[in-house]
Enzyme design. Structure first.
Site, PDB file in Angstrom:
ATOM      1  N   LYS A 131       0.866  -0.884  -0.093  1.00 57.83           N
ATOM      2  CA  LYS A 131      -0.091  -0.053   0.037  1.00 57.83           C
ATOM      3  C   LYS A 131       0.788   1.357   0.086  1.00 57.83           C
ATOM      4  O   LYS A 131       0.718   2.335  -0.724  1.00 57.83           O
ATOM      5  CB  LYS A 131      -0.801  -0.138   1.112  1.00 57.83           C
ATOM      6  CG  LYS A 131      -1.905  -1.077   0.986  1.00 57.83           C
ATOM      7  CD  LYS A 131      -2.975  -1.310   2.362  1.00 57.83           C
ATOM      8  CE  LYS A 131      -3.540  -2.444   1.942  1.00 57.83           C
ATOM      9  NZ  LYS A 131      -4.447  -2.826   3.341  1.00 57.83           N
TER      10      LYS A 131
ATOM     11  N   GLN B  12      -4.753  -1.468   9.470  1.00 52.26           N
ATOM     12  CA  GLN B  12      -4.584  -2.762   8.813  1.00 52.26           C
ATOM     13  C   GLN B  12      -5.229  -3.933   9.994  1.00 52.26           C
ATOM     14  O   GLN B  12      -5.092  -3.909  11.026  1.00 52.26           O
ATOM     15  CB  GLN B  12      -3.167  -3.034   8.539  1.00 52.26           C
ATOM     16  CG  GLN B  12      -2.999  -4.447   7.914  1.00 52.26           C
ATOM     17  CD  GLN B  12      -3.455  -4.381   6.469  1.00 52.26           C
ATOM     18  OE1 GLN B  12      -3.380  -3.684   5.681  1.00 52.26           O
ATOM     19  NE2 GLN B  12      -4.100  -5.658   5.981  1.00 52.26           N
TER      20      GLN B  12
ATOM     21  N   ASP C 219     -11.253   2.447   3.378  1.00 51.82           N
ATOM     22  CA  ASP C 219     -11.387   0.997   3.346  1.00 51.82           C
ATOM     23  C   ASP C 219     -13.127   0.769   3.088  1.00 51.82           C
ATOM     24  O   ASP C 219     -13.447  -0.280   2.684  1.00 51.82           O
ATOM     25  CB  ASP C 219     -11.256   0.339   4.506  1.00 51.82           C
ATOM     26  CG  ASP C 219     -10.009  -0.516   4.361  1.00 51.82           C
ATOM     27  OD1 ASP C 219      -9.453  -0.739   3.234  1.00 51.82           O
ATOM     28  OD2 ASP C 219      -8.965  -0.704   5.402  1.00 51.82           O
TER      29      ASP C 219
END
Ligand code: NAD
Length: 280
Positions: free
Chosen positions: A53, A97, A120
């Site tokens: 990422k 995460q 997200d």
């Protein structure tokens, strides 16, 4: 033989387009999209995802900030970082995460993120607004699947579509997004009876179960579009999807491979959400 949907190429196309848009945004409005990633603990798979990422951000000309915290970090420390990032004008996207260590409740952490920065698309605000049509961000993997279908010119409207898997990050949001695009949706899961009778109806079949090669050729309708979300690490270290590729590709009209199908799209859509967040 099916046409193989090249997620690697499409994701690179999307990333190149995002890079151009980010450059334009910087030149015209002086805004650089910024993504903050919070990683707690030392899960090796998470380490790899976070690295990817960060690299993708850098390649797109984004600002990337990372927060690496030890596995015994308590919730309050994470909340403090999130609240600061919520107010930080250089940061447009915040990503925590997953999975998180046991002492941390992932739901409360996700809810602490400003929904506008929830790139997200996991915040209940965004998941809820998926139903009404005005979420700030949609989940990245489902968005990536729609992008693949669109870029291959595969019609969604009116299509008999079956999703195997009902998770909050793939199956459920994907069902809502496809419904919005006028597909007829069936969601299957571990308690579904006569699974193959249902999957055989699908003009578009999406496997997101996390069960290696569970979708066999005899479970697929002739000329179906088959999208394989599964990423399963086998005993021999190789990756397998949820679809038995060699037999299903003989019957399908289009199929995604694993690796190189849906997987690379997730990061591309994360960048897209971060770019959009910079425009909110
Ligand atoms: P999950 O374990 O949270 O959910 C799996 C779902 O599939 C559940 O709803 C379960 O009921 C259903 N299921 C499992 N086995 C089944 C079976 N035999 N028959 C019918 N239904 C069954 O998983 P998830 O997080 O949604 O991920 C699914 C898969 O997709 C995993 O392999 C994961 O690694 C992969 N994944 C890939 C990406 C990506 O490509 N970037 C992103 C997220 C998840």
């Amino acid at each position: 033989m099916a046409i193989i949907i090249d997620g690697k190429k499409i994701s690179q196309d999307v990333r190149n387009e995002i890079k151009e848009k980010a450059l334009h945004l910087k030149e015209v409005r002086g805004i650089i999209p910024g993504l903050a990633v919070i990683l707690v603990g030392d899960d090796s798979a998470s380490e790899i995802y976070v690295k990817r990422k960060e690299n993708a951000c850098r390649e797109a000309g984004f600002l990337s900030k990372e927060f690496r915290l030890p596995a015994d970090t308590d919730e309050k420390e994470i909340f403090d970082i999130i609240y600061k990032l919520n107010r930080d004008e250089t940061i447009h996207g915040i990503l925590v995460q997953l999975p998180l260590p046991k002492q941390i409740n992932p739901e409360s952490v996700i809810e602490a993120v400003d929904p506008k920065k929830d790139v997200d698309g996991f915040h209940p605000y965004n998941l809820g607004h998926l139903f009404t049509g005005d979420a700030f961000h949609n989940s990245c993997t489902p968005s990536g699947i729609l992008e693949l279908l669109d870029r291959y010119g595969i019609e969604i409207k009116g299509k008999e579509t079956v999703i195997v898997g009902r998770s909050n990050i793939v199956g459920k949001p994907l069902a809502m997004m496809l419904l919005k695009r006028h597909a007829t949706i069936t969601i299957c899961h571990t308690r579904t009876k006569n699974l193959s009778e249902v999957t055989k109806r699908a003009e578009i079949l999406i496997a997101a179960a996390g069960s290696p090669e569970m979708i066999k050729g005899n479970m697929v309708r002739q000329d179906a579009v088959v999208i394989d979300v599964g990423i399963n690490r086998l005993g021999n270290g190789k990756l397998a999807g949820d679809v038995a590729f060699s037999e299903v590709s003989k019957k399908a009209s289009y199929i995604t491979p694993v690796p190189g199908g849906v997987g690379p799209m997730t990061i591309a859509m994360l960048l897209m959400n971060t770019l959009n967040a910079a425009l909110i």
